[in-house]
Design a protein around this motif. Sequence first.
Motif, short mmCIF file in Angstrom:
data_model
loop_
_atom_site.label_atom_id
_atom_site.label_comp_id
_atom_site.label_asym_id
_atom_site.label_seq_id
_atom_site.Cartn_x
_atom_site.Cartn_y
_atom_site.Cartn_z
N THR B 213 -10.71 -2.17 -0.98
CA THR B 213 -9.71 -3.55 -0.44
C THR B 213 -9.60 -4.44 -1.70
OG1 THR B 213 -9.30 -3.05 1.49
CG2 THR B 213 -7.70 -4.83 1.60
N ALA B 216 -8.46 -3.25 -4.30
CA ALA B 216 -7.06 -3.42 -4.84
C ALA B 216 -6.20 -4.43 -5.00
CB ALA B 216 -7.15 -2.38 -3.74
N LEU B 217 -6.32 -4.99 -4.35
CA LEU B 217 -5.49 -6.98 -3.79
C LEU B 217 -5.66 -7.21 -5.41
CD1 LEU B 217 -6.19 -7.53 -0.45
CD2 LEU B 217 -3.79 -6.47 -1.87
N THR B 221 -3.14 -8.01 -8.17
CA THR B 221 -2.83 -10.18 -8.79
C THR B 221 -2.59 -9.84 -10.23
OG1 THR B 221 -4.50 -10.40 -7.32
CG2 THR B 221 -4.01 -12.19 -9.34
N VAL B 270 -7.16 2.22 -4.75
CA VAL B 270 -5.88 1.68 -3.83
C VAL B 270 -5.40 3.00 -2.75
CG1 VAL B 270 -2.97 0.87 -4.05
CG2 VAL B 270 -4.50 0.16 -5.99
N SER B 273 -7.28 2.30 0.22
CA SER B 273 -6.91 0.92 1.64
C SER B 273 -5.95 0.92 2.20
CB SER B 273 -7.07 0.07 0.76
OG SER B 273 -6.39 -1.43 0.99
N ASP B 275 -4.39 -1.52 4.02
CA ASP B 275 -4.41 -2.85 3.95
C ASP B 275 -3.82 -3.34 2.87
OD1 ASP B 275 -5.35 -2.93 6.84
OD2 ASP B 275 -7.64 -3.64 5.67
N ALA B 276 -4.27 -2.92 1.39
CA ALA B 276 -3.65 -2.85 0.52
C ALA B 276 -2.44 -2.42 -0.28
CB ALA B 276 -4.67 -2.51 -1.09
N VAL B 279 -0.37 -5.02 1.87
CA VAL B 279 0.18 -6.02 1.08
C VAL B 279 1.51 -5.60 -0.40
CG1 VAL B 279 -0.93 -7.89 -0.39
CG2 VAL B 279 -2.09 -6.97 1.80
#
Lengths: 102, 630, 496, 238
Positions: B213, B216-217, B221, B270, B273, B275-276, B279
Amino acid sequence: MNELMPEHFMFLSAALFIIGMVGVLTRRNVLVIFMCVELMLTAVNISFIGFAWEFSQLTGQIFALFIIAIAAAEAVIGLGIIMALTRQRDTVDIDEVRELRQ
Amino acid sequence: MSSWLFLIPLLPLAAAVINFLFGRWFLQHASQWIATLAVAASFVLSIPVFLQIASDEQSISQHLYTWIPAGDFNIPVTLFVDQLTATMLLVVSGVGLLVHIYSIGYMHGDPGIYRFFSYLPLFVFSMLMLVLADNFLVLFVFWEAVGLCSFLLIGFWYRRRSAASAAKKAFIVNRVGDFGFGIGILLIFVTYGTIEYAGVFGQVGDATQTTITVIALLLFTGAIGKSAQLPLFVWLPDAMEGPTPVSALIHAATMVTAGIFVIARAYPIVSQSADAMLVIAIIGAATAFIAATIAVTQYDIKKVVAYSTVSQLGFMAFALGSGAWIAAIFHLVTHAFFKGLLFLGAGSVIHGMHEEQDMRKMGGLKKYMPLTYWTFLIGAAANAGIIPLAGFWSKDEIILGTWLGDQPIIMVVAFITAFFTSLYMFRAVFMTFHGEERFDAEQVHPHESPRVMTIPLVVLAFFAVTVGFIGFPPEDGWFHHFLDPVFPGMPHPDVAWSTIVLFAAISTVIALSGLYIQYMAYVKRSISPRGISELLGPLYKLAANRWYLDEIYDVLIVRPLVAFSMFLWRFVDAQVIDGTVNGVGSLVTYTSNQWRRAQTGLIANYVFAIALGAVIIIGAFMIFGSNLFE
Amino acid sequence: MPLELVHPEWGLIVPLLIMVGTIFALLVADLILPRDNQGAVAWVALAGLVASLASLLTIDWTAGESTFNGMFRADSFSLFINIVVLVAGILAVLISSSYVQSLQERGTMPMPEYLVLVMFSILGAMLVGAAGDLLIIFIGIEMGSLAVYVLTGFARRRMTSIEGALKYFLLGAFASAILVFGMAWIYGSTGTTSIPEISQQVGAIMAGEQLPEPALLLALLLLAVGLAFKIAAVPFHMWTPDAYQGAPTPVSAYMSVVPKVAGFAALARVLAEGLGPLSETWLLLIAILAIITMFYGNVVAISQRDVKRMLAYSSIGHTGYILVGLAAFSEDVPIEMSIGSVLFYLFAYTFMNIGAFAVVTWLQHRGQGVDLDSFNGLGVRSPLTALAMTVFMFSLMGVPPLIGFYAKYYVILAAIEAEMIWLAVAVVLASAVSAVFYLRVVVAMYFNDAEGEWRPQTTPMLGFGLMIMAVGTIALGFFSGPVLDLAMNWVDAFDV
Amino acid sequence: MAAEVLVFNLLSGIAIVSAAAMIMMRNPVHSAIALVITFVNVAAVFIMLRAEFLAVVQIIVYTGAILVLILFVLMLVNPDELPDFHGARPMQQIFGFGLGIILLAEIAVAILTRTVVAEPGPWTEDGMAAVGGNVQAIGQVLYSGYVLPIQATALVLLAATIGALFLGRPDEDEEPTPSRRTVATISLAHTRGSDQDEIPALSSANIKHEAGDRDLIMARDADEFTSTPEDDQKGQQE
């Protein structure tokens, strides 16, 4: 010692080399320093020729020949620089040549 | 085939170098032909690559050389082409070629033309290398390189203060994203011990869920910065200070999509995850909505298109986040064509209006520049999602994807945004080309642009109409099958035709309603836009002031930063650093000054140093290093 | 014993012959061109250098052939040295032609003589690189040194220039005497002056021995001292700052590279190849010299305000880094890592160091001095030049992805491979110290306000040279792999 | 044979003594004469070491050419004003002699512990006699095995000639003014740059005057762009 030994010329060479070095270290006349360097090169020649004699070779003699030739070239350049120096400033005292420092 | 793959990026690079080296003194305007021919050659070479990929379904690669050969950190530079890369190759070199041709007309007579035509192919080279990379480090290097080219091109007219500051803003804002991106790559290396795609993707599951995660985040970015997502999109509208062809190529068609490309490229990471992905979806949706509302209030024609770009990038982002991977890439492709078209059309308008960008001073241009009008209309309709143009298919599919991805809220936002899209797009069309002529007819004589500029418009318009059909029928088109190998393990839900038709109908109604409202407002004049804006009051003000984002940044980031740096300067620098300098620093300086004294300027001392050094060395080695005392 | 006529393979020395031909062409040009219009000779020199560089392609360097009774060796090592010095020569001609010309207009600097001397010193370095005999090393070094002595004093109306030349010459002659005394002792110990035969003889002497006898040690150390002078290693460096500061700036740029390359080539030939069996002994010496040199050079550079002098100390510091690569020479380390890193560093150093001096020259053309204040506000006055200088400074500092970073990186890798962690740490520490004075230049360019007179000038050749070096410093960083491969290939030639 | 050793010792004794005299003499001309004596003795030693050709070369090149050149330059340099060079730096002399003695000791150790490994070559007394003597022997070896060094040395001599011609050539626009000799350039290279104010300001009118209508390049310090004697003179006259 009844015969001429390699040590003989080695010590001669070393002595002349050291004398030349001491001269470079202690004298202030740039021309005398220059002569001392020539003396050092001559000492090297003695070594080369002596070793060649010891080994019954000619390599050392020929090396010495080239050293003499190069020394001549060096002398020409050195004297040229000294001429240029005296043209700028009437001195041969190396202690007076110290604008560049620190 | 793979043996001359390297020519595709190399030719634009060669053109860039030649133009940079010889442009000023020898080439001048000839530089434009060198650059254009090189990019054209790249495009032509990309076609067989694409065809081979399409027929073989095998990725190809070419090892060029080993960049960092020594040690464990062995980094090769290898060109790697799979279906995704092949698509991007065509888009980048194709749109790039058209923009080059267009620029010949647009930049005519500019004294810095050789600079322009060395930066532009340099950008094409960097972008091609970015998509061709086969490991994250090379990707990152060219990620930075495209940013640098963007910086150079935005600030191309560097004497203009606004251009220089826009370039700086773009560069700095992107640094924020790149910082995260760089850390992400570092984390990948630390976690997997390699940065090559194949190596990383093969062992994604070895890491913990949290690590995946975070990676991936962090990658996202970077995408936030480069693809202008919330909260970092502020640089993109300012970037319109650059020459219009630059906006079309870099800030619409290619570079800004690099973030989308990277997320798609990192699919194996990616997609692991949830969660990612969530987002990404939320940020994308928010970006799409906010940018669309701002676009409705803008008067600068380029700003409208710029905010539209941000909004469309948001579409792509939330498509990725919702799991509609192929739809996102599909939209990327169609968007490249119609947004490139819109920018070039806007550039044509600006060119014909003698550098006027304010739509309030336009109107009725339809009869002066018919070709520009029709092509711009096609682009706008495609962007607004009018059936059957390209934008309709891709956008509809994204919205469908959010439904399939079980993101109903985002789907609703998407529909609303689509409505706003139609609003701002047709507002721009009607304000510019219809209605009364609001410019000073004695001062300004609108005229159609030269052919070298309109031909790219026509070509792009053709694609804006047709390119959508590669994705027809939805969810089952040729493009989907083509890209499928890139996203292994992606679910393929069966969609009933009824659902597809329903979504298409809703989209069409929304798009047409936007068209109708703007038609009434700006052509029939039966609705007063001013009245509506007054009715909406604070909401309108919010959008017109760009949601106060610049101000928020000023308060939240810039001012605290300034304060912090003042603090650093006042306290840390004065107290801590100076204190350290008084310690370590001055010790070094002191040592330096002491040692310096050895250089007395006296030859005798220098000789002495040599002799002393020799004597000490010989003595020490004779005592400790010879067999004398053995 | 009958006289045996030698039929050398002239094909192997074509690059040198082209250089000799260029020298004569320049001398002829001097005669036929009018005194006040000799700008064309720069093109003659450039053509000769490029032709010599191109002629390198005609020789199969991987075969490791030798000619002239093994005195001249066309192996990969000499190829690499040839490339470095010829590139350095091209850059030197590019950056100095307008400088020398503008002085020639005042009747003080004759262009043809200047270029002839540059050619001679390149020729000397090429000879050293290809040397298979101590005699060739000696002659090559002397040829280069004599030419550079004169070049140092080329602004012979300026006292500081003459002073620099005098200091360089007197100390250089002294060091030459020591060097050649060392050669005599090598001859006395081994009975030969041919480098491969020396290697055999020393190997035979050292077979089964732990430590060498004093005579051999004396030979080694005298030689090392003589060559350490040529590469400006502390404490034999003291001529460097004075000579660099006194010399005309393009000459400083040039003499910071080519004689140093020749010195390192000689060190590699003599120490690594000829005295390889003694490596246990000289490795320690080189490592100690490396540490002292890098710290002394970088620390003293901090307190310099004269940029030429600062760069002189910086170049001493870089000598230290390069010596680290040599100190990593041992049986456990692949030779392409140790000596390969030395060669790579020399190549990298050529670009960034000549570049830094070239910017100083560029400023002088525009009415600026050579102290740090002259750089004030350069970022505003000429953004491209400031950018180039920034690139050179960062590269000298060792910031990735510039070429200077890779140079240090490979040297550090070699040191780590040789299990000399302390040397690697020392390189990192010394680099950190060096950041202070390199950054000071960058700060002056971008954060200080411009002051003083500014005379716009067009110096196309200098600008072109600057651009090549800046681009090279960046691009070669990205392509350090191929260059390193080339540097590593030298090992084919060495029978160690 | 003891006689040989005796002759060698005599020759080397004279050589060493006169070499020592050379570095002690106050007058550099005397030093040069002492050096001549040393060189002649060394040449004699060369003959003892089967190097007749080199002995002759030593006399011709060193004693004949180089030393005469040095003496010539010595005479050029205002021999009346030769400063007193001795006694100014006693510390340096002490350290100099000290270093010399230590180095001599180190070399002596090397000489005394030396072991010979080299294989004897063919050029014994008989070997040389077989080809006609030392000169013939050297000629054979030199022109068969040493072609490259000969060529290279020729180039070194050429380089030296060109360099010396440049350095020694009088300036083209030089006027033999007696005062010029005493002009000393101000040192512009102090690290702190504190002496910047001492530099005579060059007004633009001044430059125009000097350079005619040509644009003149100037540097503020430490370079030939500024500090030619003419400039300094002008600065002082103003």
